[in-house]
Design a protein around this motif. Structure first.
Motif, PDB file in Angstrom:
ATOM      1  N   LYS A 111      -9.249   3.010   2.433  1.00  0.00           N
ATOM      2  CA  LYS A 111      -8.533   4.590   2.342  1.00  0.00           C
ATOM      3  C   LYS A 111      -8.430   5.303   3.416  1.00  0.00           C
ATOM      4  O   LYS A 111      -9.204   5.182   4.280  1.00  0.00           O
ATOM      5  CB  LYS A 111      -8.997   4.898   1.125  1.00  0.00           C
ATOM      6  CG  LYS A 111      -8.922   4.254  -0.144  1.00  0.00           C
ATOM      7  CD  LYS A 111      -9.580   5.367  -1.253  1.00  0.00           C
ATOM      8  CE  LYS A 111      -9.906   4.399  -2.766  1.00  0.00           C
ATOM      9  NZ  LYS A 111      -8.679   3.946  -3.279  1.00  0.00           N
ATOM     10  N   TYR A 153       0.964  -1.162  -0.060  1.00  0.00           N
ATOM     11  CA  TYR A 153       0.157  -0.109   0.166  1.00  0.00           C
ATOM     12  C   TYR A 153       0.915   1.193   0.106  1.00  0.00           C
ATOM     13  O   TYR A 153       1.524   1.563   0.866  1.00  0.00           O
ATOM     14  CB  TYR A 153      -0.896  -0.182   1.328  1.00  0.00           C
ATOM     15  CG  TYR A 153      -1.694  -1.154   1.281  1.00  0.00           C
ATOM     16  CD1 TYR A 153      -3.138  -1.343   0.717  1.00  0.00           C
ATOM     17  CD2 TYR A 153      -1.326  -2.428   2.086  1.00  0.00           C
ATOM     18  CE1 TYR A 153      -3.961  -2.482   0.766  1.00  0.00           C
ATOM     19  CE2 TYR A 153      -2.010  -3.414   2.086  1.00  0.00           C
ATOM     20  CZ  TYR A 153      -3.307  -3.551   1.557  1.00  0.00           C
ATOM     21  OH  TYR A 153      -3.997  -4.623   1.338  1.00  0.00           O
ATOM     22  N   SER A 195      -5.862   0.570  -1.001  1.00  0.00           N
ATOM     23  CA  SER A 195      -6.546   0.042   0.076  1.00  0.00           C
ATOM     24  C   SER A 195      -6.982  -1.385  -0.521  1.00  0.00           C
ATOM     25  O   SER A 195      -6.414  -2.026  -1.347  1.00  0.00           O
ATOM     26  CB  SER A 195      -8.018   0.944  -0.019  1.00  0.00           C
ATOM     27  OG  SER A 195      -8.600   0.715  -1.352  1.00  0.00           O
TER      28      SER A 195
END
Length: 198
Positions: free
Chosen positions: A179, A105, A111
């Motif tokens: 996120k 990530y 995400s």
């Protein structure tokens, strides 16, 4: 510190927030980010192709192929440090693993959506060991439809933490890495699994 149980109904969840030292976790994160041949594959979502919001790699024993979200992964041979980590995770958890999925990530925009690790290759009662490196992110769990009447759970998983999800966790709970609008650095997650036939 050793693994300790987390109270979650219809689940078997364990956490060691300091499985790896900060120095070792940081070194592994930097090395793997630089050395792994990361891929960003596309999946079909609501009838169109979209790039997955993260970078991914798959390593494992010969034959430990894995399919999820319509994508098939053939295992790359174990890198030395990944195999060493596998042995260390096996010793800590008492479970055997023949493969690992790596997700990178890059920032808060990357995400993982809601899902359960319940693909057929993982068998009817999978055990997943999840090792986090790099930036701390909030890992979320929620009951699956028809699952326990329980509140969702959020865990801040820091660098070097190990989360063990034993049966029947995948049968009754979904998990995600949402996120975040916070400024956050890269996070690397390694989920060790046992793939049938591998």
């Amino acid at each position: 510190m050793a693994l300790h149980a987390l109270p979650l109904p219809a689940a078997d969840l364990w956490l060691d927030p300091h499985f790896l030292s900060p120095t070792l976790a940081a070194a592994l994160c930097d090395d793997l980010r630089a050395a792994v041949p990361w891929e960003q594959r596309s999946i079909r979502l609501f009838g169109r192709e979209v790039a997955q919001p993260r970078l991914t790699a798959w390593y494992g024993d010969p034959g430990a192929a894995y399919t999820y979200s319509g994508l098939r992964w053939e295992p790359r041979p174990w890198r030395q440090q990944l195999d060493t980590l596998r042995r260390r995770v096996e010793a800590a958890t008492g479970h055997r693993f023949n493969s690992v999925l790596l997700n990178l990530y890059r920032d808060g925009h990357d995400s993982m959506g809601w899902h359960a690790d319940d693909e057929p290759e993982l068998g009817p009662a999978p055990t997943i060991a999840s090792l986090s490196l790099g930036a701390t992110r909030r890992f979320r769990l929620r009951p699956r439809p028809g699952g326990p009447a329980a509140e969702p759970l959020g865990l801040d998983l820091g660098s070097g933490s190990l989360l063990l999800m034993r049966p029947p966790t995948q049968a009754h709970w979904q998990h995600a890495l949402p996120k975040t609008s916070r400024a956050v650095g890269p996070r690397l997650n390694l989920t060790f699994r046992w793939v049938a036939g591998g």
